[in-house]
Design a protein around this motif. Structure first.
Motif, mmCIF file in Angstrom:
data_model
loop_
_atom_site.group_PDB
_atom_site.id
_atom_site.type_symbol
_atom_site.label_atom_id
_atom_site.label_comp_id
_atom_site.label_asym_id
_atom_site.label_seq_id
_atom_site.Cartn_x
_atom_site.Cartn_y
_atom_site.Cartn_z
ATOM 1 N N THR A 75 -38.896 39.800 75.554
ATOM 2 C CA THR A 75 -39.841 38.694 75.708
ATOM 3 C C THR A 75 -40.333 38.274 74.336
ATOM 4 O OG1 THR A 75 -41.864 40.036 75.795
ATOM 5 C CG2 THR A 75 -40.638 39.760 77.865
ATOM 6 N N ASP A 76 -41.099 37.191 74.295
ATOM 7 C CA ASP A 76 -41.781 36.888 73.044
ATOM 8 C C ASP A 76 -43.002 37.783 72.921
ATOM 9 O OD1 ASP A 76 -43.871 35.783 74.567
ATOM 10 O OD2 ASP A 76 -43.245 33.718 74.213
ATOM 11 N N VAL A 77 -43.750 37.636 71.848
ATOM 12 C CA VAL A 77 -44.844 38.553 71.564
ATOM 13 C C VAL A 77 -45.982 38.431 72.577
ATOM 14 C CG1 VAL A 77 -46.131 37.003 70.034
ATOM 15 C CG2 VAL A 77 -46.201 39.490 69.634
ATOM 16 N N LEU A 78 -46.007 37.344 73.336
ATOM 17 C CA LEU A 78 -47.030 37.157 74.359
ATOM 18 C C LEU A 78 -46.571 37.651 75.726
ATOM 19 C CD1 LEU A 78 -48.329 33.595 73.376
ATOM 20 C CD2 LEU A 78 -49.303 35.819 72.776
ATOM 21 N N GLY A 79 -45.314 38.102 75.819
ATOM 22 C CA GLY A 79 -44.799 38.609 77.081
ATOM 23 C C GLY A 79 -44.038 37.596 77.911
ATOM 24 N N SER A 80 -43.822 36.397 77.381
ATOM 25 C CA SER A 80 -43.085 35.368 78.110
ATOM 26 C C SER A 80 -41.583 35.618 78.005
ATOM 27 C CB SER A 80 -43.407 33.978 77.554
ATOM 28 O OG SER A 80 -44.781 33.692 77.690
ATOM 29 N N ALA A 81 -40.876 35.370 79.093
ATOM 30 C CA ALA A 81 -39.436 35.605 79.138
ATOM 31 C C ALA A 81 -38.694 34.649 78.209
ATOM 32 C CB ALA A 81 -38.934 35.456 80.572
ATOM 33 N N ILE A 82 -37.524 35.091 77.746
ATOM 34 C CA ILE A 82 -36.652 34.268 76.905
ATOM 35 C C ILE A 82 -35.465 33.822 77.754
ATOM 36 C CG2 ILE A 82 -35.294 34.162 74.784
ATOM 37 C CD1 ILE A 82 -38.255 34.698 74.315
ATOM 38 N N ALA A 83 -35.188 32.529 77.764
ATOM 39 C CA ALA A 83 -34.029 32.016 78.502
ATOM 40 C C ALA A 83 -32.746 32.352 77.752
ATOM 41 C CB ALA A 83 -34.145 30.512 78.688
ATOM 42 N N ALA A 84 -31.670 32.581 78.502
ATOM 43 C CA ALA A 84 -30.394 32.933 77.880
ATOM 44 C C ALA A 84 -29.936 31.858 76.895
ATOM 45 C CB ALA A 84 -29.333 33.161 78.956
ATOM 46 N N ASN A 85 -30.170 30.592 77.230
ATOM 47 C CA ASN A 85 -29.747 29.502 76.353
ATOM 48 C C ASN A 85 -30.537 29.462 75.052
ATOM 49 O OD1 ASN A 85 -27.863 28.656 78.220
ATOM 50 N ND2 ASN A 85 -29.184 27.096 79.131
ATOM 51 N N ASP A 86 -31.723 30.053 75.060
ATOM 52 C CA ASP A 86 -32.583 30.045 73.873
ATOM 53 C C ASP A 86 -32.467 31.336 73.065
ATOM 54 O OD1 ASP A 86 -33.592 27.569 74.669
ATOM 55 O OD2 ASP A 86 -35.207 28.479 75.845
ATOM 56 N N LEU A 87 -31.690 32.293 73.567
ATOM 57 C CA LEU A 87 -31.668 33.619 72.955
ATOM 58 C C LEU A 87 -31.136 33.594 71.527
ATOM 59 C CD1 LEU A 87 -32.170 36.651 73.349
ATOM 60 C CD2 LEU A 87 -29.793 36.843 74.132
ATOM 61 N N SER A 88 -30.054 32.858 71.280
ATOM 62 C CA SER A 88 -29.441 32.849 69.956
ATOM 63 C C SER A 88 -30.422 32.351 68.899
ATOM 64 C CB SER A 88 -28.184 31.977 69.957
ATOM 65 O OG SER A 88 -27.608 31.928 68.664
ATOM 66 N N GLU A 89 -31.092 31.255 69.170
ATOM 67 C CA GLU A 89 -32.060 30.707 68.213
ATOM 68 C C GLU A 89 -33.245 31.648 68.051
ATOM 69 O OE1 GLU A 89 -34.926 26.772 67.609
ATOM 70 O OE2 GLU A 89 -33.417 26.804 69.195
ATOM 71 N N TYR A 90 -33.675 32.249 69.146
ATOM 72 C CA TYR A 90 -34.799 33.180 69.092
ATOM 73 C C TYR A 90 -34.460 34.383 68.215
ATOM 74 C CZ TYR A 90 -38.234 36.618 70.728
ATOM 75 O OH TYR A 90 -39.218 37.579 70.792
ATOM 76 N N LEU A 91 -33.274 34.936 68.374
ATOM 77 C CA LEU A 91 -32.868 36.090 67.578
ATOM 78 C C LEU A 91 -32.628 35.715 66.122
ATOM 79 C CD1 LEU A 91 -30.473 38.018 69.987
ATOM 80 C CD2 LEU A 91 -32.886 38.458 69.488
ATOM 81 N N GLN A 92 -32.215 34.491 65.870
ATOM 82 C CA GLN A 92 -32.014 34.049 64.493
ATOM 83 C C GLN A 92 -33.337 34.033 63.743
ATOM 84 O OE1 GLN A 92 -29.142 33.735 63.089
ATOM 85 N NE2 GLN A 92 -29.968 33.150 61.091
ATOM 86 N N ARG A 93 -34.406 33.609 64.415
ATOM 87 C CA ARG A 93 -35.735 33.647 63.787
ATOM 88 C C ARG A 93 -36.135 35.092 63.512
ATOM 89 N NH1 ARG A 93 -36.930 29.702 67.780
ATOM 90 N NH2 ARG A 93 -38.109 31.243 68.999
#
Length: 258
Positions: free
Chosen positions: A208-226
Motif C-alpha cells: 500500500t502507500d504510506v497511508l494504507g491505500s491500495a496500489i492498482a496493478a496498472n500504477d505499480l510500475s510508476e509507484y515502484l519507480q518513485r
C-alpha cells in the motif's frame, strides 16, 4: 573500545544500540560506525557517539542520541544512561540535554518544530517505509509474481518471515518458499508498523502507500519507480556518510583498498 562490567551484558547493550537508526539513512548507527565506544559500570552506561562531520544537523543528531539512550535503558540491569556526542558543533547541548532526558524543543527552542521533532521523525519513517517496501516488491516480482498477484497479496499471506531458508508466502492459494526474502519482509513489516499501519484481523493489503491505500496493478510500475529513486538517494547518502566518517577518524589507519 568496548568496556564492560559483570552486571550488565555488553552484548545486550550493543544489541539494543543496533536497533537505533540514522533517521535519514535508515541504517543502524552501529553498522554506520557512529558508535564510538560504550563504557559499562554496573547499571550505569556511557554511550559515546560520533558523526561524519562537525556540522551534521542537530535535529538528526538529537534523534539518534535520544533513541540510543531510550533503547539502552531497556536493557535489563541498566538504570542510568549518559550519551556523549563528540566532535560536533552542539556536542555540549546535545550530550547534556539527552542525558537529562530533555526534549529537543527544550534544548533548541529556536529550531524546534513544536512537536519535539515529531514531524521530522514521521517524515523519515515514511521514507524508510517506501524504501523497504520497494526492495521487497521488486524481489517478489523477480521471483515471478505478476503485478496483479503482488498488489493482491494481504498481510495474512505472509506466513513466515523467520525461516532462514526463505520467505513463506501464499500466492494464489499456493504456498511458496522464496529464498532470500525473509529479511526483506521482516524489514518492511517493521517499517510498516512504524508509520502506524498496524496488523489487523481484516484482510489488509501487503503493498500500500504510506497511508494504507491500495496500489492498482496498472500504477505499480510508476509507484515502484518513485520508491527506487528514493532508495538510490538514501543508499548514496549512506555510502557518502561512511566515507566521510572513515576519513574524519582515519578508520583505516591511512590505508585504502586498491
Amino acid at each position: 573500545m568496548i568496556e564492560a562490567a559483570d552486571v550488565v551484558s555488553q552484548q545486550a547493550v550493543l544489541a539494543a544500540l543496533r536497533t537505533v537508526s540514522d533517521p535519514e539513512l535508515d541504517e543502524s548507527l552501529v553498522e554506520l560506525g557512529f558508535l564510538d565506544s560504550v563504557h559499562i559500570d554496573a547499571g550505569c552506561v556511557d554511550v559515546v557517539l560520533r558523526l561524519p562531520t562537525f556540522w551534521c544537523a542537530p535535529n538528526f543528531a538529537y534523534l539518534m542520541a535520544h533513541d540510543a539512550r531510550q533503547q539502552t535503558l531497556q536493557v535489563p540491569g541498566v538504570h542510568q544512561v549518559r550519551v556523549v556526542l563528540k566532535d560536533h558543533m552542539y556536542s555540549d547541548e546535545i550530550s547534556t540535554g539527552v542525558s537529562a532526558n530533555q526534549s529537543f524543543d527544550e534544548v533548541f527552542p529556536g529550531q524546534a518544530d513544536g512537536e519535539d521533532l515529531g514531524q521530522l521523525r514521521a517524515l523519515f519513517h515514511g521514507k524508510a517505509f517506501g524504501m523497504r517496501q520497494e526492495q521487497l516488491a521488486r524481489f517478489l516480482l523477480e521471483c515471478g509474481l505478476t503485478a496483479d498477484e503482488l498488489v493482491s497479496l494481504h498481510l495474512e499471506d505472509v506466513l513466515d518471515t523467520s525461516n532462514q531458508s526463505g520467505l513463506r508466502l501464499r500466492v494464489g492459494g499456493q504456498v511458496r518458499l522464496l529464498r532470500g526474502g525473509a529479511p526483506l519482509a521482516r524489514a518492511y513489516l517493521e517499517r510498516r508498523s512504524r508509520v502506524g499501519l498496524v496488523d489487523s484481523p481484516g484482510r489488509a493489503r501487503l503493498i500500500t502507500d504510506v497511508l494504507g491505500s491500495a496500489i492498482a496493478a496498472n500504477d505499480l510500475s510508476e509507484y515502484l519507480q518513485r520508491g527506487r529513486r528514493q532508495r538510490v538517494s538514501m543508499t548514496f547518502n549512506a555510502q557518502m556518510c561512511k566515507g566521510l566518517l572513515e576519513t574524519r577518524y582515519d578508520l583505516h589507519g591511512g590505508q585504502r583498498d586498491t
